[in-house]
Design a protein around this motif. Structure first.
Motif, mmCIF file in Angstrom:
data_model
loop_
_atom_site.group_PDB
_atom_site.id
_atom_site.type_symbol
_atom_site.label_atom_id
_atom_site.label_comp_id
_atom_site.label_asym_id
_atom_site.label_seq_id
_atom_site.Cartn_x
_atom_site.Cartn_y
_atom_site.Cartn_z
ATOM 1 N N SER A 1 -111.193 -5.101 27.314
ATOM 2 C CA SER A 1 -109.834 -4.669 26.985
ATOM 3 C C SER A 1 -109.272 -5.351 25.745
ATOM 4 O O SER A 1 -108.103 -5.150 25.416
ATOM 5 N N LEU A 2 -110.066 -6.136 25.041
ATOM 6 C CA LEU A 2 -109.549 -6.898 23.899
ATOM 7 C C LEU A 2 -108.903 -5.992 22.849
ATOM 8 O O LEU A 2 -107.760 -6.219 22.442
ATOM 9 N N GLN A 3 -109.613 -4.966 22.412
ATOM 10 C CA GLN A 3 -109.053 -4.093 21.379
ATOM 11 C C GLN A 3 -107.819 -3.358 21.896
ATOM 12 O O GLN A 3 -106.848 -3.161 21.162
ATOM 13 N N TYR A 4 -107.853 -2.969 23.164
ATOM 14 C CA TYR A 4 -106.695 -2.293 23.762
ATOM 15 C C TYR A 4 -105.456 -3.170 23.653
ATOM 16 O O TYR A 4 -104.379 -2.696 23.265
ATOM 17 N N TRP A 5 -105.591 -4.447 23.990
ATOM 18 C CA TRP A 5 -104.427 -5.330 23.981
ATOM 19 C C TRP A 5 -103.984 -5.660 22.572
ATOM 20 O O TRP A 5 -102.769 -5.770 22.308
ATOM 21 N N MET A 6 -104.902 -5.792 21.637
ATOM 22 C CA MET A 6 -104.505 -6.009 20.249
ATOM 23 C C MET A 6 -103.715 -4.807 19.732
ATOM 24 O O MET A 6 -102.674 -4.965 19.085
ATOM 25 N N ASP A 7 -104.204 -3.623 20.039
ATOM 26 C CA ASP A 7 -103.493 -2.410 19.626
ATOM 27 C C ASP A 7 -102.124 -2.335 20.291
ATOM 28 O O ASP A 7 -101.123 -1.953 19.650
ATOM 29 N N ARG A 8 -102.065 -2.677 21.564
ATOM 30 C CA ARG A 8 -100.802 -2.585 22.313
ATOM 31 C C ARG A 8 -99.757 -3.533 21.724
ATOM 32 O O ARG A 8 -98.587 -3.146 21.542
ATOM 33 N N LEU A 9 -100.144 -4.744 21.433
ATOM 34 C CA LEU A 9 -99.201 -5.713 20.859
ATOM 35 C C LEU A 9 -98.791 -5.292 19.450
ATOM 36 O O LEU A 9 -97.615 -5.418 19.079
ATOM 37 N N ASN A 10 -99.740 -4.786 18.681
ATOM 38 C CA ASN A 10 -99.399 -4.311 17.336
ATOM 39 C C ASN A 10 -98.411 -3.147 17.388
ATOM 40 O O ASN A 10 -97.437 -3.102 16.620
ATOM 41 N N GLU A 11 -98.645 -2.213 18.290
ATOM 42 C CA GLU A 11 -97.766 -1.047 18.405
ATOM 43 C C GLU A 11 -96.340 -1.439 18.772
ATOM 44 O O GLU A 11 -95.383 -0.750 18.402
ATOM 45 N N ARG A 12 -96.207 -2.538 19.497
ATOM 46 C CA ARG A 12 -94.879 -2.989 19.928
ATOM 47 C C ARG A 12 -94.326 -4.107 19.047
ATOM 48 O O ARG A 12 -93.343 -4.749 19.398
ATOM 49 N N SER A 13 -94.994 -4.338 17.923
ATOM 50 C CA SER A 13 -94.546 -5.316 16.920
ATOM 51 C C SER A 13 -94.381 -6.705 17.517
ATOM 52 O O SER A 13 -93.411 -7.426 17.222
ATOM 53 N N ILE A 14 -95.320 -7.077 18.362
ATOM 54 C CA ILE A 14 -95.321 -8.416 18.954
ATOM 55 C C ILE A 14 -96.371 -9.253 18.224
ATOM 56 O O ILE A 14 -97.569 -8.985 18.333
ATOM 57 N N PRO A 15 -95.954 -10.247 17.444
ATOM 58 C CA PRO A 15 -96.921 -11.082 16.727
ATOM 59 C C PRO A 15 -97.808 -11.855 17.707
ATOM 60 O O PRO A 15 -97.345 -12.298 18.763
ATOM 61 N N TYR A 16 -99.062 -12.002 17.348
ATOM 62 C CA TYR A 16 -99.968 -12.776 18.196
ATOM 63 C C TYR A 16 -100.929 -13.562 17.330
ATOM 64 O O TYR A 16 -101.169 -13.238 16.158
ATOM 65 N N ALA A 17 -101.492 -14.609 17.911
ATOM 66 C CA ALA A 17 -102.545 -15.398 17.281
ATOM 67 C C ALA A 17 -103.863 -15.083 17.968
ATOM 68 O O ALA A 17 -103.899 -14.875 19.179
ATOM 69 N N GLY A 18 -104.927 -15.061 17.194
ATOM 70 C CA GLY A 18 -106.237 -14.790 17.751
ATOM 71 C C GLY A 18 -106.733 -13.420 17.358
ATOM 72 O O GLY A 18 -106.137 -12.739 16.505
ATOM 73 N N PRO A 19 -107.843 -13.004 17.958
ATOM 74 C CA PRO A 19 -108.524 -13.700 19.044
ATOM 75 C C PRO A 19 -109.289 -14.932 18.559
ATOM 76 O O PRO A 19 -109.849 -14.930 17.478
ATOM 77 N N TYR A 20 -109.257 -15.964 19.390
ATOM 78 C CA TYR A 20 -110.041 -17.153 19.116
ATOM 79 C C TYR A 20 -110.769 -17.560 20.393
ATOM 80 O O TYR A 20 -110.436 -17.089 21.494
ATOM 81 N N LYS A 21 -111.781 -18.404 20.270
ATOM 82 C CA LYS A 21 -112.615 -18.784 21.396
ATOM 83 C C LYS A 21 -112.108 -20.062 22.045
ATOM 84 O O LYS A 21 -111.720 -21.019 21.372
ATOM 85 N N ARG A 22 -112.115 -20.056 23.370
ATOM 86 C CA ARG A 22 -111.828 -21.254 24.159
ATOM 87 C C ARG A 22 -112.763 -21.244 25.354
ATOM 88 O O ARG A 22 -112.736 -20.280 26.149
ATOM 89 N N PHE A 23 -113.555 -22.253 25.492
ATOM 90 C CA PHE A 23 -114.549 -22.310 26.568
ATOM 91 C C PHE A 23 -115.326 -20.991 26.633
ATOM 92 O O PHE A 23 -115.525 -20.420 27.711
ATOM 93 N N SER A 24 -115.724 -20.478 25.451
ATOM 94 C CA SER A 24 -116.574 -19.293 25.265
ATOM 95 C C SER A 24 -115.868 -17.977 25.571
ATOM 96 O O SER A 24 -116.497 -16.913 25.506
ATOM 97 N N GLU A 25 -114.566 -18.001 25.898
ATOM 98 C CA GLU A 25 -113.820 -16.773 26.171
ATOM 99 C C GLU A 25 -112.842 -16.489 25.029
ATOM 100 O O GLU A 25 -112.327 -17.415 24.395
ATOM 101 N N SER A 26 -112.575 -15.214 24.774
ATOM 102 C CA SER A 26 -111.615 -14.826 23.738
ATOM 103 C C SER A 26 -110.194 -14.929 24.280
ATOM 104 O O SER A 26 -109.927 -14.590 25.446
#
Length: 313
Positions: free
Chosen positions: A91-116
């Motif tokens: 669901s990574l791309q889905y959530w990036m698109d969803r946040l972009n569509e709603r103009s919610i700034p986000y950081a990432g994706p970045y890795k933490r303990f091998s997870e995005s």
């Protein structure tokens, strides 16, 4: 040793505008408003609960919305700074698109303990993360906002920002039955029980950070799950032996609670899993009606008039 702590139960945060809070967590995050009640200690404000379809322990994010006049808090040490939710890897791309569509700034994706991980904030500045993984077997809530295959499963992790973490780590491992399972870049990950999403606590060591200030967007407390009243009393005894001062047991209608401060200053709660959120309304009607504890029923008309209306869109 008997299992006393299962993992996370809920996280409670301060908020500003009520409707903005409802819109963010029901629409953008796709959570269910599972309980509309009042702050038991200050009944002139709501206590709103969001979670999965049933309000299962380990999925519940709750808010005290003060209205628009509450100044924003400040993230820093001595605070739970980020509440992370578990979502499927696909669901990574889905959530990036969803946040972009709603103009919610986000950081990432970045890795933490091998997870995005994606990191962002709600309208009050509360720290939210999405952790993308294939480990979580909990079902997503199939609702009109987000398809079930992309939906939030519940909590993944909470991050405790600590200046001097040693005593907090001792509390987690010696008294609260957590086990260290990972370390990277000053972040120590602990699991409760069998681990997995919803059972992780991260201690982030931040010796140079400013001290946190409470306000809108600040976490008020984090609650850990225990199975019964008996296991709650057992962990209370353990805490007292370790030198902490937990409160007496308080009845919160949907669970029983004890509270205490961990060494870094963050308010911890131990909450029982029963009786749950269907104790005063059926599953299909969760969150639709204002539910009051018995001591405030005589004030219902006054409270209903004073509390702002809520629309779940």
């Amino acid at each position: 040793m008997e299992t006393l702590i299962n993992g996370l139960h809920h996280v409670t945060t301060l908020a500003g505008d009520t409707q903005r809070n409802v819109d963010f967590y029901t629409d953008i995050m796709g959570l269910r408003l599972i309980k509309k009640t009042v702050n038991f200690d200050a009944p002139d404000m709501y206590h709103l609960y969001y979670g999965d379809e049933a309000g299962s322990p380990g999925t519940i994010l709750t808010f005290f919305p003060y209205g628009g006049g509450l100044p924003r808090g400040r993230k820093g040490v001595g605070q739970l700074t980020y509440t992370a939710f578990s979502v499927p890897t696909a669901s990574l791309q889905y959530w990036m698109d969803r946040l972009n569509e709603r103009s919610i700034p986000y950081a990432g994706p970045y890795k933490r303990f091998s997870e995005s991980v994606l990191r962002f904030e709600d309208g009050d500045g509360a720290g939210i993360e999405l952790v993308f993984n294939n480990e979580d077997q909990r079902p997503g809530w199939d609702n009109k906002h987000i398809p079930a295959e992309y939906a939030v499963r519940g909590f993944h992790t909470v991050t405790l920002n600590e200046q001097n973490p040693d005593r907090t780590i001792k509390l987690l491992t010696d008294t609260m039955q957590h086990t260290l399972v990972g370390e990277e870049q000053g972040r120590f990950r602990f699991k409760a029980g069998t681990g997995g999403p919803g059972n992780y606590v991260d201690v982030q060591v931040s010796p140079g950070d400013v001290r946190a200030l409470q306000g809108a967007g600040s976490v008020h407390h984090v609650a850990f799950s225990t199975d019964t009243d008996e296991t709650q009393l057992a962990i209370r005894d353990e805490l007292m032996r370790a030198g902490f001062q937990p409160t007496t047991v308080l009845d919160r209608n949907y669970f029983h609670s004890i509270y205490f401060r961990e060494p870094g200053g963050i308010l911890f709660e131990i909450a029982t899993n029963p009786p749950g959120f269907t104790v005063d309304e059926p599953l299909a009607e969760l969150g639709q009606n204002l539910k009051l504890p018995a001591q405030y029923e005589a004030r219902r008309a006054t409270l209903e008039q004073a509390l702002p209306p809520i629309v779940v869109r």
